[in-house]
Design a protein around this motif. Structure first.
Motif, mmCIF file in Angstrom:
data_model
loop_
_atom_site.group_PDB
_atom_site.id
_atom_site.type_symbol
_atom_site.label_atom_id
_atom_site.label_comp_id
_atom_site.label_asym_id
_atom_site.label_seq_id
_atom_site.Cartn_x
_atom_site.Cartn_y
_atom_site.Cartn_z
ATOM 1 N N LEU A 100 20.908 -4.059 20.535
ATOM 2 C CA LEU A 100 19.750 -4.361 19.772
ATOM 3 C C LEU A 100 19.768 -5.544 18.982
ATOM 4 C CD1 LEU A 100 16.979 -3.270 18.303
ATOM 5 C CD2 LEU A 100 18.369 -2.172 16.541
ATOM 6 N N ALA A 101 21.097 -6.051 18.843
ATOM 7 C CA ALA A 101 21.157 -7.357 18.185
ATOM 8 C C ALA A 101 20.808 -8.478 19.067
ATOM 9 C CB ALA A 101 22.565 -7.347 17.434
ATOM 10 N N ILE A 102 21.445 -8.271 20.030
ATOM 11 C CA ILE A 102 21.129 -9.271 21.151
ATOM 12 C C ILE A 102 19.573 -9.512 21.507
ATOM 13 C CG2 ILE A 102 21.583 -9.866 23.669
ATOM 14 C CD1 ILE A 102 24.454 -8.571 23.494
ATOM 15 N N TYR A 103 18.908 -8.317 21.701
ATOM 16 C CA TYR A 103 17.664 -8.507 21.927
ATOM 17 C C TYR A 103 16.847 -9.266 20.760
ATOM 18 C CZ TYR A 103 12.591 -6.791 22.258
ATOM 19 O OH TYR A 103 11.218 -6.735 22.253
ATOM 20 N N LEU A 104 17.103 -8.797 19.563
ATOM 21 C CA LEU A 104 16.437 -9.316 18.465
ATOM 22 C C LEU A 104 16.757 -10.790 18.259
ATOM 23 C CD1 LEU A 104 16.830 -6.630 15.805
ATOM 24 C CD2 LEU A 104 14.797 -7.103 16.990
ATOM 25 N N ASP A 105 18.059 -11.246 18.625
ATOM 26 C CA ASP A 105 18.450 -12.678 18.579
ATOM 27 C C ASP A 105 17.683 -13.346 19.661
ATOM 28 O OD1 ASP A 105 20.345 -14.585 17.692
ATOM 29 O OD2 ASP A 105 20.775 -14.710 19.807
ATOM 30 N N THR A 106 17.534 -13.015 20.964
ATOM 31 C CA THR A 106 16.882 -13.410 21.829
ATOM 32 C C THR A 106 15.405 -13.730 21.496
ATOM 33 O OG1 THR A 106 18.265 -12.541 23.589
ATOM 34 C CG2 THR A 106 16.173 -13.290 24.425
#
Length: 477
Positions: free
Chosen positions: A28-34
């Motif tokens: 989730l963190a990677i998706y939000l950062d992307t």
């Protein structure tokens, strides 16, 4: 039941749950950062396009004003127009932007062609001015309007991304808290269920020491619990005492090994010159008719004995460091004395010395003999690494940083070996075929006793370099 196998099921469950939560939160963190990065890049591109359009409009307005008043220089204005137009073309990534930037380029190219024709023919019809004024400003304004719309869309996407990130952080925090509560509850319940028959063993220490410790069992009786706990504490104290004794024995063994290594190195350094001297003497005895030991042989024997004396001096300096005899002394004079001492070997090896002394005196409150020993060691190390000649550069910096003068001893040899570099100032670390690896250790100790520091490194251009910083007396001029 052994300690290391007791909570296997609980640990595997905790590890699995933690792994799932971690994977979900990480994804989730990677998706939000992307998404945030994409939104930020989109917004940045639109802002850049808007700024480029503003700059081009300003440049075109200046160019039109020039044609109306015929004052100033037109060359810089035309260059600015070309630069801003190129920026717009580079940032055009949407179809409408590309259409508007193409029209602007066509209009400006026509203007430049017409302006060159007017200059060549001496025509004063102002055709170039009319081409420029016709709709170039309007095209810039259309491009600005388009970019403003895109910026507004970007801001909406950015706000949406921030909302998603906020919800995501809330979800991640909630899941983490819930998982922690569930795992804590499970652990507490499991410990409570098995508390009365919990087995405690100091297995790691007992296996290392070959000592079996008894099992402590808690059964709920307070007196038995206290007795079992006291017995456990007593056993742990015995294990710790034995571990400390083992540690002392290991350190003693390491010190003895270091002494043995040192003795072997000293023996090796003494045996070679001693063997050479003995062979020369035996040869003279066996053949007295040849004139015995010649002057050349005596010179060689003297050199070998001096080599033995130097090795023993290094050993004694390492084993029993001499006390500092502080005197007022001048740094550059000590370096010159060291160079003069080794002048003959420098000439024999064809080594060039580039000495760059400071213009002002650098007075020290130190031991001149021990400082010269440091400089002698650095010069000899450089000579050992350049047996067929090279260049030795010695520089003293006149700047005083926190009362410290900086010195550099750099050579053009092969440099310090990569495996030696991290432990350069450790005992017995040497990359030379001869030597016991104590010269730099003694040099570092002498420099630090004078309130300074020394480091060694390889230069990018090749060769080794040693940087020293020595404390300078307050009355240095």
């Amino acid at each position: 039941m052994s300690l290391h196998s007791y909570p296997n099921r609980l640990l595997w469950s905790a590890a699995l749950a933690s792994g799932i939560v971690f994977a979900f939160c990480g994804g989730l963190a990677i998706y939000l950062d992307t998404q945030q990065a994409k939104t930020a890049a989109f917004l940045s591109e639109n802002i850049g396009s808007r700024k480029a359009a503003d700059n081009l409009e300003e440049a075109l307005a200046g160019l039109i004003l020039y044609h109306e008043r015929q004052s100033g220089e037109v060359g810089p204005l035309q260059e600015r127009v070309k630069i801003h137009l190129q920026d717009i073309i580079n940032l055009s990534d949407k179809k409408r932007e590309q259409e508007l930037s193409g029209k602007l380029k066509n209009r400006i190219d026509r203007y430049l062609d017409a302006y060159r024709e007017e200059r060549l023919r001496g025509d004063s019809t102002n055709r170039a001015y009319l081409i420029l004024k016709e709709d170039s400003i309007k095209l810039c304004q259309d491009l600005q309007t388009f970019n403003e719309d895109q910026i507004e869309k970007s801001e909406q996407e950015h706000r949406k991304s921030v909302r998603w990130m906020s919800w995501g952080l809330l979800i991640v925090g909630s899941l983490g808290s819930l998982a922690g509560m569930l795992l804590g509850y499970g652990l507490a319940r499991s410990l409570r269920r098995t508390l009365h028959q919990f087995l405690v063993r100091v297995q790691g220490a007992s296996e290392r020491l070959g000592q079996e410790t008894s099992t402590v069992e808690w059964q709920g009786d307070d007196a038995a619990l206290r007795e079992g706990t006291d017995d456990l504490v007593h056993q742990v104290e015995k294990v710790v005492e034995k571990l400390q004794q083992n540690d002392r024995e290991i350190r003693r063994s390491e010190r003895l090994a270091a002494v043995g290594q040192l003795a072997a190195g000293v023996a090796h350094e003494i045996r070679n010159p001693l063997t050479s001297a003995i062979l020369l003497i035996e040869t003279g005895r066996k053949d007295p008719q040849s004139g015995g030991v010649t002057d050349e042989d005596l010179t060689l024997i003297e050199q070998e004995l001096q080599r033995i004396e130097s090795t023993l001096k290094i050993f004694l300096d390492f084993a029993r460091p001499p006390k500092l005899e502080r005197l007022p002394c001048e740094l550059i004079s000590i370096i010159k004395e060291s160079l003069q001492l080794h002048r003959r070997r420098l000439e024999q090896q064809g080594t060039t010395v580039n000495f760059h002394p400071a213009q002002s005196k650098l007075m020290l409150d130190g031991d001149p003999q021990q400082l010269r020993q440091v400089f002698d060691n650095l010069i000899l190390n450089a000579l050992d690494m350049m047996p067929f000649g090279g260049r030795l550069e010695i520089t003293t910096r006149p700047q005083l940083i926190n009362g410290l003068a900086t010195l550099y001893f750099c050579d053009t040899g092969p440099g310090i070996r990569e495996d030696i570099l991290p432990r350069l100032f450790e005992p017995f670390a040497t990359g030379k075929e001869t030597g016991i690896g104590l010269g730099l250790v003694i040099s570092k100790r002498i420099v630090e006793e004078h309130g300074g520091s020394i480091i060694g490194y390889n230069r990018p251009s090749g060769g080794a370099c040693f940087e020293l910083r020595l404390l300078v007396a307050e009355d240095t001029e």
